[in-house]
Design an enzyme around this catalytic site. Structure first.
Site, PDB file in Angstrom:
ATOM      1  N   LYS A 111      15.891  17.530  -9.234  1.00 10.47           N
ATOM      2  CA  LYS A 111      14.516  18.240  -9.023  1.00 10.47           C
ATOM      3  C   LYS A 111      14.227  19.142 -10.375  1.00 10.47           C
ATOM      4  O   LYS A 111      13.161  19.286 -10.959  1.00 10.47           O
ATOM      5  CB  LYS A 111      14.102  18.560  -7.877  1.00 10.47           C
ATOM      6  CG  LYS A 111      13.551  17.545  -6.868  1.00 10.47           C
ATOM      7  CD  LYS A 111      12.036  17.246  -7.337  1.00 10.47           C
ATOM      8  CE  LYS A 111      11.342  16.275  -6.491  1.00 10.47           C
ATOM      9  NZ  LYS A 111      12.078  15.195  -6.000  1.00 10.47           N
ATOM     10  N   LYS A 194      17.752   3.577  -8.037  1.00 15.70           N
ATOM     11  CA  LYS A 194      17.238   3.355  -6.729  1.00 15.70           C
ATOM     12  C   LYS A 194      15.682   3.034  -6.569  1.00 15.70           C
ATOM     13  O   LYS A 194      15.013   3.529  -7.588  1.00 15.70           O
ATOM     14  CB  LYS A 194      17.732   4.136  -5.651  1.00 15.70           C
ATOM     15  CG  LYS A 194      16.955   5.543  -5.750  1.00 15.70           C
ATOM     16  CD  LYS A 194      16.879   6.387  -4.457  1.00 15.70           C
ATOM     17  CE  LYS A 194      15.967   7.646  -4.545  1.00 15.70           C
ATOM     18  NZ  LYS A 194      15.407   8.186  -3.505  1.00 15.70           N
ATOM     19  N   LYS A 197       9.702   6.506  -4.602  1.00 19.35           N
ATOM     20  CA  LYS A 197       8.095   6.539  -4.699  1.00 19.35           C
ATOM     21  C   LYS A 197       7.552   7.193  -6.079  1.00 19.35           C
ATOM     22  O   LYS A 197       6.872   6.796  -6.647  1.00 19.35           O
ATOM     23  CB  LYS A 197       7.646   7.517  -3.636  1.00 19.35           C
ATOM     24  CG  LYS A 197       7.974   7.068  -2.180  1.00 19.35           C
ATOM     25  CD  LYS A 197       7.434   8.106  -1.343  1.00 19.35           C
ATOM     26  CE  LYS A 197       7.798   7.826   0.197  1.00 19.35           C
ATOM     27  NZ  LYS A 197       8.488   8.873   0.824  1.00 19.35           N
TER      28      LYS A 197
HETATM   29  P1  TYM Z   1      12.225  10.210   1.733  1.00 16.01           P
HETATM   30  O1  TYM Z   1      10.732  10.515   1.981  1.00 16.01           O
HETATM   31  O2  TYM Z   1      12.640  10.257   0.274  1.00 16.01           O
HETATM   32  O3  TYM Z   1      12.782   8.891   2.107  1.00 16.01           O
HETATM   33  C1  TYM Z   1      12.370   8.504   3.550  1.00 16.01           C
HETATM   34  C2  TYM Z   1      13.638   7.641   4.070  1.00 16.01           C
HETATM   35  O4  TYM Z   1      13.648   6.628   3.026  1.00 16.01           O
HETATM   36  C3  TYM Z   1      15.000   6.424   2.640  1.00 16.01           C
HETATM   37  N1  TYM Z   1      15.026   5.731   1.255  1.00 16.01           N
HETATM   38  C4  TYM Z   1      15.607   4.762   0.854  1.00 16.01           C
HETATM   39  N2  TYM Z   1      16.816   4.074   1.453  1.00 16.01           N
HETATM   40  C5  TYM Z   1      17.396   3.124   0.853  1.00 16.01           C
HETATM   41  N3  TYM Z   1      16.939   2.634  -0.524  1.00 16.01           N
HETATM   42  C6  TYM Z   1      15.880   3.506  -1.128  1.00 16.01           C
HETATM   43  N4  TYM Z   1      15.640   3.034  -2.457  1.00 16.01           N
HETATM   44  C7  TYM Z   1      15.384   4.472  -0.348  1.00 16.01           C
HETATM   45  N5  TYM Z   1      14.488   5.413  -0.697  1.00 16.01           N
HETATM   46  C8  TYM Z   1      14.321   5.956   0.469  1.00 16.01           C
HETATM   47  C9  TYM Z   1      15.683   7.811   2.626  1.00 16.01           C
HETATM   48  O5  TYM Z   1      16.876   7.596   2.544  1.00 16.01           O
HETATM   49  C10 TYM Z   1      15.166   8.297   3.691  1.00 16.01           C
HETATM   50  O6  TYM Z   1      15.669   7.990   5.069  1.00 16.01           O
HETATM   51  N6  TYM Z   1      14.513  14.593   2.642  1.00 16.01           N
HETATM   52  C11 TYM Z   1      14.033  13.166   3.202  1.00 16.01           C
HETATM   53  C12 TYM Z   1      12.900  13.342   4.357  1.00 16.01           C
HETATM   54  C13 TYM Z   1      13.420  14.440   5.630  1.00 16.01           C
HETATM   55  C14 TYM Z   1      14.324  13.803   6.361  1.00 16.01           C
HETATM   56  C15 TYM Z   1      14.381  15.114   7.412  1.00 16.01           C
HETATM   57  C16 TYM Z   1      14.962  12.899   6.692  1.00 16.01           C
HETATM   58  C17 TYM Z   1      12.994  15.657   5.869  1.00 16.01           C
HETATM   59  N7  TYM Z   1      13.578  15.880   6.713  1.00 16.01           N
HETATM   60  C18 TYM Z   1      15.282  14.969   8.497  1.00 16.01           C
HETATM   61  C19 TYM Z   1      16.009  12.619   7.857  1.00 16.01           C
HETATM   62  C20 TYM Z   1      16.014  13.870   8.654  1.00 16.01           C
HETATM   63  C21 TYM Z   1      13.202  12.483   2.196  1.00 16.01           C
HETATM   64  O7  TYM Z   1      12.961  12.993   1.229  1.00 16.01           O
HETATM   65  O8  TYM Z   1      13.142  11.302   2.384  1.00 16.01           O
END
Ligand code: TYM
Length: 329
Positions: A111, A194, A197
């Site tokens: 980031k 990967k 978004k």
């Molecule tokens: P975020 O919002 O980027 O993504 C949400 C969830 O989707 C999964 N994910 C993927 N899994 C497989 N392949 C992909 N290409 C892919 N892109 C996204 C992510 O692994 C995630 O499970 N930091 C976290 C949000 C968060 C969180 C938490 C998660 C905040 N607090 C506590 C679990 C527990 C995040 O940015 O996810």
């Protein structure tokens, strides 16, 4: 009953990576576990969304959670910022998180590279907020995709460290979780990396069929295998990986066999992949708009989730304050 926590940032519509890395597990887990699924809007502030967009983004993810099948009668579904206890626990946990380890986190370094004009302290302490999300409900399982592995390691580290410093076994140490065993990564359509978004390579649950077809037909491949049984190139393997989650096994096996025999036709592969993605997303897409338009229902779900999450979070924060040594006069 074991407790489960997971969240998704409201930074754009849910894509296939979010679904297969996270939401698919949420749906199964809500049947048998004490689940908390939230929308990580505090976390989204690290990239400074416009105030006018924030609420709409949260609403959209809430509608998409519900359209995908999350059930507010089975799981606690809430908005992170409705739980100020998380902010308090983060402040307390920050006291035992060290600058060096935070600076070394891959997501922080990424980031900092991507937004050099906005390397804010929230980016640095992102893993502490995430740890607080999880331990505030004493979760033992956290369904996430592979990209969250390091954040989960940090959570375990912080929870263990708290227990050590205060000579307690208060916090449950959580494990990352996927029903398919190892955590998964859904690739993008652009040949490497990967699906994300912000990477501009996603296929969204809410996406119209024509747009899905167009994106899949433009997906990067290679110039075609020329030697039988040669290893599958990364861009083609990426399409196979997506096929693995949306298509019948026999269909994928046939394309793999055609690749090995050097007779694969990428046009056919892409057409089939696009149709299978559309078949998979259509029932969810059809529900999203109706749910998103139902203000009263969304308000009710968010309110219900807030009350249940508050009960669990306030208990933890009260106990943590006691362990730390805060005492009322
Ligand atoms: P975020 O919002 O980027 O993504 C949400 C969830 O989707 C999964 N994910 C993927 N899994 C497989 N392949 C992909 N290409 C892919 N892109 C996204 C992510 O692994 C995630 O499970 N930091 C976290 C949000 C968060 C969180 C938490 C998660 C905040 N607090 C506590 C679990 C527990 C995040 O940015 O996810």
């Amino acid at each position: 009953m074991e407790t489960v926590v997971s969240g998704i940032r409201p930074t754009g519509n849910l894509h296939l990576g979010n679904y297969f890395g996270a939401v698919k597990n949420f749906l199964k887990m809500q049947e048998n576990f004490n689940c908390y699924f939230f929308i990580a809007d505090y976390h989204s502030l690290t990239t400074h969304p416009h105030p006018a967009d924030l609420h709409g983004n949260v609403r959209q993810i809430l509608a998409e959670y519900l359209a995908a099948g999350l059930d507010p009668e089975k799981a606690t579904i809430y908005i992170q910022s409705d739980l100020p206890e998380v902010a308090e626990l983060t402040l307390l946990m920050n006291m035992n998180a060290y600058l060096g380890e935070l600076e070394r986190t891959t997501s922080f370094k990424d980031k900092a590279r991507k937004q050099p004009e906005n390397v804010n302290a929230g980016l640095l302490t992102y893993p502490v907020l995430m740890a607080s999300d999880i331990i505030i409900h004493q979760a033992s399982k956290v369904p996430v995709g592979k990209d969250q592995e390091q954040n989960l390691e940090m959570t375990r580290k912080f929870a263990n460290r708290f227990n050590r410093i205060y000579e307690t076994d208060y916090f449950t140490i959580p494990q990352p979780f996927n029903f398919g065993e190892s955590l998964i990564k859904i690739p993008g359509l652009d040949g490497s990396g990967k699906m994300g978004k912000s990477e501009g390579n996603g296929i969204f649950l809410a996406e119209e069929p024509a747009s899905i077809r167009k994106k899949v037909m433009k997906a990067v491949t290679d110039s075609g295998p020329t030697v039988p049984d040669s290893p599958v190139s990364e861009p083609v393997q990426n399409l196979f990986t997506i096929m693995e989650v949306v298509s019948q096994k026999e269909v994928l096996d046939q394309f793999k066999e055609d690749y090995a025999k050097c007779i694969i036709r990428y046009g056919d592969l892409k057409k089939k992949l696009a149709e299978d993605i559309i078949n998979f997303t259509a029932p969810i897409r059809e529900k999203i708009n109706a749910i998103a338009a139902d203000d009263a229902y969304l308000r009710k779900v968010a309110q219900m989730g807030k009350e249940k999450a508050h009960a669990s979070a306030s208990k933890t924060v009260k106990e943590v304050r006691e362990i730390i040594g805060f005492k009322p006069f």
